[in-house]
Enzyme design. Structure first.
Site, PDB file in Angstrom:
ATOM      1  CG  ASP A  19     -52.910   3.613   8.149  1.00  0.00           C
ATOM      2  OD1 ASP A  19     -53.325   2.988   7.158  1.00  0.00           O
ATOM      3  OD2 ASP A  19     -53.592   3.804   9.166  1.00  0.00           O
ATOM      4  NE  ARG A  98     -46.436  -1.848  17.702  1.00  0.00           N
ATOM      5  CZ  ARG A  98     -46.319  -2.262  16.458  1.00  0.00           C
ATOM      6  NH1 ARG A  98     -45.130  -2.599  15.991  1.00  0.00           N
ATOM      7  NH2 ARG A  98     -47.369  -2.357  15.676  1.00  0.00           N
ATOM      8  CG  ASP A 127     -49.650  -1.050  18.155  1.00  0.00           C
ATOM      9  OD1 ASP A 127     -49.324  -1.674  19.179  1.00  0.00           O
ATOM     10  OD2 ASP A 127     -49.396  -1.456  17.015  1.00  0.00           O
ATOM     11  CB  SER A 183     -53.431  -2.410   7.782  1.00  0.00           C
ATOM     12  OG  SER A 183     -54.022  -2.508   9.057  1.00  0.00           O
TER      13      SER A 183
END
Length: 389
Positions: A19, A98, A127, A183
């Site tokens: 991506d 994150r 996300d 992924s």
């Protein structure tokens, strides 16, 4: 300043995967100057190869930042203190990483005079929320480019098949294939997979997908024993009594336990919860479990780490852990963790004589009668109305 004719300078959160590699090429096509930023949060990654790939695609600069220590000390260990878990099953590995990733991205963006930041999160996922809420909390005037929410991008790339085709045109090497289109998101806390055959909840993941754990059937046939020492709810020492090894550094402790946990399960969570039973006041534990832990879990999941409520909850977590000091002895065997004993020299709330069925220990059994009478008052009234028997 950005290059002449450029729309501006972008700092892209880059993983080196399908991506973000395609997004890097696409942003350059859109006439942005693009810099890439990679965060080392403990994933098994060839960072040198990823840097070479990003520069080959067209990134003007690539930054690789080692965030492992702050990830462990600021995010993972407080989550251990709170026994954080989302909806009873998810240990929040992606969510926990994150905040530190986003924070360093904003620091670099400011230093490099980037007008924009970007990421590769999908337009359906959580996300995107975690990254962007962190961006805006840390730098309210930042501009965010989210390609998976831009019609020009997502209409061109309907899914991973289109991205794989685009990567082929751009000569971008990728790990994903048409046969294995999933992924991954990996860090030192966990690895998660998505897309492809995994979107069917009734499909069993293929065995070759498992990367960070060993099938219990293939685990060692002999047990391994360790002792974990906690100070205010955080691990401060690990002693492997089987191999006579001691670890005391905060980051090294987590890395070492990860090494053991690959074969033997979730070690820290089991040990911490067990020690709390010996050292943490019952009412404090009830309040933490009923209010603080679920709220903090939801907060992490929904990307609200940089918020006033997070400050309040983190302070509450730290306060609840002041007495969680002691050691837990564990046996690791065949994908399981067994607690073999626990002790605390400073905060042991357990009194063997008071708890013993063989010793009165200052407690007269007749004292229980008053307690039962008081507790039964409302139940008697309720029983009269229900007529259960």
């Amino acid at each position: 300043m950005s290059a002449a004719g450029s729309k501006g300078r972008v700092l892209l959160a880059y993983s080196g995967g399908l991506d973000t590699s395609c997004i890097l090429a696409w942003l350059i096509e859109q006439n942005y100057e693009v810099m890439c930023y990679m965060a080392n949060v403990g994933q098994e990654e060839d960072f040198d190869a990823a840097v070479i790939k990003a520069k080959a695609v067209g990134a003007t600069k690539v930054f690789v930042e080692d965030l492992q220590r702050e990830f462990v000390e600021e995010l993972i260990y407080p989550a251990v203190q709170a026994n954080t878990i989302y909806e009873g099953v998810y240990l929040l590995g992606t969510s926990l990483a994150r905040p530190v990733i986003a924070r360093r991205q904003m620091e670099i963006a400011a230093r490099e005079n980037c007008q924009y930041v970007s990421h590769g999160c999908t337009g359906k996922g959580n996300d995107q929320v975690r990254f962007e809420l962190a961006y805006y909390a840390l730098k309210p005037d930042i501009k965010v480019i989210a390609p998976w929410r831009i019609p020009e991008f997502y209409e061109r790339f309907q899914g991973r098949k289109d991205l794989l085709a685009y990567a082929g045109i751009k000569n971008i090497p990728v790990v994903q294939t048409a046969a294995k289109p999933w992924s991954t998101d990996e860090n030192m806390f966990h690895i998660s997979y998505e897309a492809g055959i995994l979107e069917d909840p009734d499909v069993t993941p293929p065995k070759d997908m498992w990367k960070l754990t060993v099938d219990p059937e293939d685990a060692p046939n002999t047990p391994e024993r360790i002792t974990i020492e906690f100070t205010e709810g955080k691990p401060t020492k690990v002693i492997n009594t089987t191999f006579n090894k001691t670890v005391t550094d905060s980051l090294e402790i987590f890395l070492y336990l990860n090494q053991l946990a690959r074969q033997n399960g979730t070690i820290l969570r089991v040990a911490h919860m067990d020690l709390e039973g010996l050292t943490l006041d019952r009412q404090v534990r009830n309040l933490r479990d009923q209010f603080v832990t679920p709220q903090y879990s939801n907060l992490l999941y929904n990307g609200m780490y940089f918020s006033p409520e997070a400050e309040f909850l983190l302070a509450s977590i730290a306060a609840s852990q002041k007495t969680v000091n002691g050691e837990v002895r564990l046996k690791l065997y065949k994908g399981n963790v067994y607690v073999e004993g626990r002790s605390s020299k400073t905060n042991n709330l357990y009194d063997m004589e008071e708890s013993s069925m063989d010793v009165h220990g200052g407690f007269a059994p007749v004292d229980s009668e008053g307690f039962i009478k008081i507790q039964s008052i409302r139940l008697k009234k309720w029983g009269q109305t229900k007529k259960l028997v």
